[in-house]
Design an enzyme around this catalytic site. Structure first.
Site, PDB file in Angstrom:
ATOM      1  N   HIS A   1      59.720  54.960  27.070  1.00  3.94           N
ATOM      2  CA  HIS A   1      60.061  53.859  27.973  1.00  3.94           C
ATOM      3  C   HIS A   1      60.121  54.409  29.404  1.00  3.94           C
ATOM      4  CE1 HIS A   1      62.155  50.383  29.577  1.00  3.94           C
ATOM      5  NE2 HIS A   1      62.268  49.822  28.404  1.00  3.94           N
TER       6      HIS A   1
ATOM      7  N   GLY B   1      61.140  55.858  23.069  1.00  6.46           N
ATOM      8  CA  GLY B   1      60.569  54.624  22.519  1.00  6.46           C
ATOM      9  C   GLY B   1      59.139  54.787  22.045  1.00  6.46           C
TER      10      GLY B   1
ATOM     11  N   TYR C   1      70.165  52.453  21.817  1.00  5.83           N
ATOM     12  CA  TYR C   1      69.032  52.003  21.031  1.00  5.83           C
ATOM     13  C   TYR C   1      69.313  50.594  20.519  1.00  5.83           C
ATOM     14  CZ  TYR C   1      64.334  52.916  19.768  1.00  5.83           C
ATOM     15  OH  TYR C   1      62.964  52.855  19.734  1.00  5.83           O
TER      16      TYR C   1
HETATM   17  O1  YXS Z   1      58.298  63.699  39.263  1.00  2.00           O
HETATM   18  P1  YXS Z   1      57.088  62.788  39.155  1.00  2.00           P
HETATM   19  O2  YXS Z   1      57.134  61.601  40.043  1.00  2.00           O
HETATM   20  O3  YXS Z   1      55.785  63.533  39.162  1.00  2.00           O
HETATM   21  O4  YXS Z   1      57.157  62.130  37.660  1.00  2.00           O
HETATM   22  C1  YXS Z   1      57.256  62.992  36.547  1.00  2.00           C
HETATM   23  C2  YXS Z   1      58.284  62.386  35.626  1.00  2.00           C
HETATM   24  O5  YXS Z   1      59.403  61.877  36.278  1.00  2.00           O
HETATM   25  C3  YXS Z   1      57.459  61.257  35.025  1.00  2.00           C
HETATM   26  N1  YXS Z   1      58.010  60.819  33.747  1.00  2.00           N
HETATM   27  C4  YXS Z   1      58.653  59.670  33.547  1.00  2.00           C
HETATM   28  N2  YXS Z   1      58.972  58.670  34.398  1.00  2.00           N
HETATM   29  C5  YXS Z   1      59.665  57.618  33.874  1.00  2.00           C
HETATM   30  N3  YXS Z   1      60.035  57.538  32.566  1.00  2.00           N
HETATM   31  C6  YXS Z   1      59.707  58.504  31.690  1.00  2.00           C
HETATM   32  N4  YXS Z   1      60.013  58.373  30.395  1.00  2.00           N
HETATM   33  C7  YXS Z   1      58.997  59.648  32.181  1.00  2.00           C
HETATM   34  N5  YXS Z   1      58.537  60.793  31.606  1.00  2.00           N
HETATM   35  C8  YXS Z   1      57.930  61.485  32.590  1.00  2.00           C
HETATM   36  O6  YXS Z   1      56.152  61.777  34.846  1.00  2.00           O
HETATM   37  C9  YXS Z   1      55.941  62.837  35.805  1.00  2.00           C
HETATM   38  C10 YXS Z   1      55.560  64.102  35.068  1.00  2.00           C
HETATM   39  O7  YXS Z   1      56.696  64.471  34.283  1.00  2.00           O
HETATM   40  P2  YXS Z   1      57.273  65.973  34.253  1.00  2.00           P
HETATM   41  O8  YXS Z   1      57.053  66.608  35.592  1.00  2.00           O
HETATM   42  O9  YXS Z   1      58.639  65.919  33.734  1.00  2.00           O
HETATM   43  O10 YXS Z   1      56.285  66.647  33.183  1.00  2.00           O
HETATM   44  P3  YXS Z   1      56.644  67.868  32.229  1.00  2.00           P
HETATM   45  O11 YXS Z   1      55.363  68.229  31.589  1.00  2.00           O
HETATM   46  O12 YXS Z   1      57.399  68.892  32.987  1.00  2.00           O
HETATM   47  O13 YXS Z   1      57.634  67.299  31.128  1.00  2.00           O
HETATM   48  C11 YXS Z   1      57.134  66.370  30.192  1.00  2.00           C
HETATM   49  C12 YXS Z   1      58.356  65.717  29.528  1.00  2.00           C
HETATM   50  C13 YXS Z   1      57.825  64.551  28.647  1.00  2.00           C
HETATM   51  C14 YXS Z   1      59.103  66.749  28.663  1.00  2.00           C
HETATM   52  C15 YXS Z   1      59.292  65.184  30.621  1.00  2.00           C
HETATM   53  O14 YXS Z   1      58.500  64.395  31.502  1.00  2.00           O
HETATM   54  C16 YXS Z   1      60.394  64.347  30.063  1.00  2.00           C
HETATM   55  O15 YXS Z   1      61.348  64.859  29.432  1.00  2.00           O
HETATM   56  N6  YXS Z   1      60.236  63.013  30.219  1.00  2.00           N
HETATM   57  C17 YXS Z   1      61.255  62.080  29.739  1.00  2.00           C
HETATM   58  C18 YXS Z   1      61.043  61.859  28.235  1.00  2.00           C
HETATM   59  C19 YXS Z   1      62.094  60.848  27.746  1.00  2.00           C
HETATM   60  O16 YXS Z   1      63.301  61.111  27.779  1.00  2.00           O
HETATM   61  N7  YXS Z   1      61.589  59.694  27.295  1.00  2.00           N
HETATM   62  C20 YXS Z   1      62.516  58.621  26.854  1.00  2.00           C
HETATM   63  C21 YXS Z   1      62.578  57.536  27.895  1.00  2.00           C
HETATM   64  S1  YXS Z   1      63.839  56.355  27.482  1.00  2.00           S
HETATM   65  C22 YXS Z   1      63.268  55.607  26.098  1.00  2.00           C
HETATM   66  O17 YXS Z   1      62.138  55.785  25.651  1.00  2.00           O
HETATM   67  C23 YXS Z   1      64.196  54.689  25.379  1.00  2.00           C
HETATM   68  C24 YXS Z   1      64.996  53.851  26.309  1.00  2.00           C
HETATM   69  S2  YXS Z   1      65.259  55.611  24.330  1.00  2.00           S
HETATM   70  O18 YXS Z   1      65.751  56.702  25.148  1.00  2.00           O
HETATM   71  O19 YXS Z   1      66.296  54.744  23.896  1.00  2.00           O
HETATM   72  O20 YXS Z   1      64.410  56.089  23.263  1.00  2.00           O
END
Ligand code: YXS
Length: 259
Positions: free
Chosen positions: A64, A108, A138
């Protein structure tokens, strides 16, 4: 600019999540584009759909869009949330949907992958459930979905630890249908999709809905029972049903018309 690429070849539809800069984050724009692609393929000649990331993705989808989570005090995953909408659309699609997974699947996006009917992953991939990481509660349909697929204990571990579940372990647990080396992933996925595309679309559509209805693990209401019977009648009253039997007896490939 569309966030997805859509292809149709040999009755196999493909939806490619194509936003490398933001790791295929499931923003409302990405979800809108996916919904349009799904609708277009369902209305066209597709008999099976593959959902995948762009070639060589290290992250299948980062889940998400955190930027779009509502401010405190409002449900972060309401019924009409874009993520919830695409989950229901995939689960309700009359077509079998295969998740071709390379790289990490986050939050998500795990529910998105699990909403597909068949999951094919490759070593090095992982599934990470993140609500506890960002203090999201969730939601009931999502939690029931996880419990139904992986059982209570694994679901608790995923939600509580927010630690990656490796593709290797996910395959052992039956969460992934297949674990295939990444350089064989595409060929394996489309070979399976091709086999599915040759079978009776009416039978598959009806069996998919029956599985969904019955897997709900709720007592069958009269409505549900009668719906299941009506769905089954659709198939055994169809010309495809007769065609399937006649083709087998005549030792020839069946020609299913979906009616
Ligand atoms: O800094 P910039 O602007 O380049 O953007 C970065 C990140 O902020 C962005 N990005 C996201 N933006 C919004 N929502 C996200 N879920 C998201 N994930 C990433 O993409 C740009 C590149 O990410 P970066 O620099 O962190 O890449 P990385 O290779 O170092 O790390 C990859 C990840 C996936 C490990 C890291 O991006 C990360 O941990 N992302 C968040 C993953 C996450 O927590 N997803 C859950 C979102 S909440 C959701 O799905 C539900 C509500 S729930 O939580 O209930 O399941």
């Amino acid at each position: 600019m569309t966030m997805v690429l859509t292809h149709l070849c040999d009755d196999i539809g493909t939806i490619i999540m194509n936003n490398p800069e933001r790791l295929n984050v499931l923003s409302s724009k990405m979800v809108d584009d996916m919904l349009q692609a799904l609708d277009q393929l369902e209305k066209g000649r597709a008999r099976v759909i593959v959902i995948r990331a762009y070639e060589g993705a290290k992250v299948w989808s980062s889940g998400h869009d955190i930027n779009e989570l509502p401010v405190s005090g409002r449900d972060p995953l309401p019924y009409d949330d874009p993520l919830e909408t695409i989950l229901r659309s995939i689960q309700a699609s009359p077509l079998p949907v295969i998740a071709m997974i390379e790289g990490g699947v986050w939050g998500g996006a795990c529910d998105l992958a699990l909403s597909c009917d068949i999951l094919i992953g490759s070593p090095g991939g992982s599934l990470t459930m993140t609500p506890a990481k960002i203090s999201v509660p969730y939601n009931a349909s999502g939690i029931l979905h996880f419990i139904g697929i992986m059982g209570i204990n694994i679901a608790k571990e995923m939600f509580f630890s927010a630690e990656p579940l490796s593709a290797e372990r996910a395959e052992k647990l039956g969460i992934l249908n297949h674990l295939v080396p990444v350089d064989e992933l595409e060929h394996f996925t489309y070979e399976l999709a091709g086999k599915i595309a040759k079978n009776s679309p009416l039978s598959i559509k009806v069996i998919k809905e029956q599985i969904c209805l019955l897997a709900g693990a709720h007592p069958l209401s009269p409505h549900t029972f009668e719906r299941v019977q009506g769905l089954r009648r659709l198939v055994y009253d169809s010309s495809d049903y007769a065609e399937g039997i006649n083709a087998f007896l005549a030792k020839r490939a069946p020609l299913f018309l979906g009616e």
